[in-house]
Design a protein around this motif. Sequence first.
Motif, mmCIF file in Angstrom:
data_model
loop_
_atom_site.group_PDB
_atom_site.id
_atom_site.type_symbol
_atom_site.label_atom_id
_atom_site.label_comp_id
_atom_site.label_asym_id
_atom_site.label_seq_id
_atom_site.Cartn_x
_atom_site.Cartn_y
_atom_site.Cartn_z
ATOM 1 N N PHE A 75 72.379 -0.796 17.574
ATOM 2 C CA PHE A 75 72.779 -2.182 16.985
ATOM 3 C C PHE A 75 72.924 -3.434 18.009
ATOM 4 C CE2 PHE A 75 74.060 0.939 13.496
ATOM 5 C CZ PHE A 75 73.413 0.366 12.650
ATOM 6 N N SER A 79 70.899 -7.570 19.572
ATOM 7 C CA SER A 79 71.727 -8.417 18.948
ATOM 8 C C SER A 79 72.636 -9.684 20.068
ATOM 9 C CB SER A 79 72.766 -7.814 18.163
ATOM 10 O OG SER A 79 73.765 -7.153 18.865
ATOM 11 N N LYS A 129 65.238 1.274 13.257
ATOM 12 C CA LYS A 129 65.803 0.781 12.324
ATOM 13 C C LYS A 129 67.125 -0.209 12.685
ATOM 14 C CE LYS A 129 66.647 1.291 7.315
ATOM 15 N NZ LYS A 129 66.628 2.307 6.161
ATOM 16 N N LYS A 130 67.878 0.525 13.579
ATOM 17 C CA LYS A 130 69.141 0.057 13.906
ATOM 18 C C LYS A 130 68.908 -1.358 14.791
ATOM 19 C CE LYS A 130 71.931 4.186 13.999
ATOM 20 N NZ LYS A 130 72.609 5.195 14.702
ATOM 21 N N LEU A 133 67.795 -4.185 12.640
ATOM 22 C CA LEU A 133 68.785 -4.838 11.740
ATOM 23 C C LEU A 133 69.894 -5.842 12.853
ATOM 24 C CD1 LEU A 133 69.816 -2.025 9.437
ATOM 25 C CD2 LEU A 133 69.301 -4.236 8.974
ATOM 26 N N SER A 136 68.118 -9.012 14.447
ATOM 27 C CA SER A 136 67.825 -9.904 13.102
ATOM 28 C C SER A 136 69.155 -10.484 12.835
ATOM 29 C CB SER A 136 67.185 -9.290 12.028
ATOM 30 O OG SER A 136 67.810 -8.305 11.417
ATOM 31 N N ILE A 137 70.150 -10.040 12.841
ATOM 32 C CA ILE A 137 71.476 -10.323 12.240
ATOM 33 C C ILE A 137 72.212 -10.989 13.552
ATOM 34 C CG2 ILE A 137 73.730 -9.580 11.646
ATOM 35 C CD1 ILE A 137 72.488 -7.516 9.810
ATOM 36 N N LEU A 152 76.177 -7.951 8.684
ATOM 37 C CA LEU A 152 75.585 -6.486 8.849
ATOM 38 C C LEU A 152 76.454 -5.463 8.080
ATOM 39 C CD1 LEU A 152 74.009 -4.504 10.815
ATOM 40 C CD2 LEU A 152 76.204 -4.639 12.254
ATOM 41 N N VAL A 155 74.988 -5.279 4.450
ATOM 42 C CA VAL A 155 73.635 -4.484 4.344
ATOM 43 C C VAL A 155 73.834 -3.097 4.769
ATOM 44 C CG1 VAL A 155 71.606 -4.250 6.015
ATOM 45 C CG2 VAL A 155 72.219 -6.703 5.380
ATOM 46 N N LEU A 156 74.576 -2.617 5.625
ATOM 47 C CA LEU A 156 74.933 -1.295 5.914
ATOM 48 C C LEU A 156 75.365 -0.509 4.692
ATOM 49 C CD1 LEU A 156 75.982 -1.239 9.461
ATOM 50 C CD2 LEU A 156 73.642 -0.908 8.695
#
Length: 251
Positions: A75, A79, A129-130, A133, A136-137, A152, A155-156
Amino acid sequence: MPLEYLPFIFFFIALFYSSVGFGGGSSYLAILSLVLTDFYEIRSTALILNICVVTIGTFVYIKNGVLKPKLIWPFFVLSIPLAYLGAQVKLSQNVFFLILGSALVLAGFFMLLRFVQSKIESVEFSNTKKLILGGSIGLLSGVSGIGGGIFLSPVLNLLKWKDPRIIASLASVFILVNSIAGLVGLQVAGTFQLDHELVLKLIIAVILGGSIGSYLSSKKFNLKILGILTAVLVFYVGLKLVLLHGYEINI
């Protein structure tokens, strides 16, 4: 609102938000916008307070074995740099608060959907996918001036990734690293500004509140009610910002 009330208000914000893994940056921004006039001082102060609260939360999660590094590291890969870049985007105060408010309305709505579900399930995510996500966040967190965990986490939760405590621990670390990246971005852009006397008082308040909230979050404590209340608060703050800065309606 008199400035001397801020430490008491921020104490309860930190306690409330940290109990579900957040730093409280969205509410800090909303309240500071009512009492401070310098837009960049508001963003800088909120990020500093975010860092104080979630540093405590991160430490508590690690100490109690809630944090799972092998699950959460993807993640952060995108980010952090995107939060740094997002913080350098210069927006007008109105546009900034409209973006923040709209994002919070959506976050509060999705949080509420997740927490009112009676059955908590868990699914696996691929690293790709992580990465998507998180990236974008992270960008949204840099632009909006908060750590991004408040985006985040719902969404999770909605996508049913792991249990709420693991998500709360991820949100805490996510806010920490992206808030630091955002501060560096503000510094590089020349927009980092603080009232040091005020910030010191607020730091003491949020550290106390964050310590209590993080302790409750890390233990076997039913967070569902707190989660629902937090979702309602997030939705309200977002709606207030949209109406105030988009339509000049104060609720």
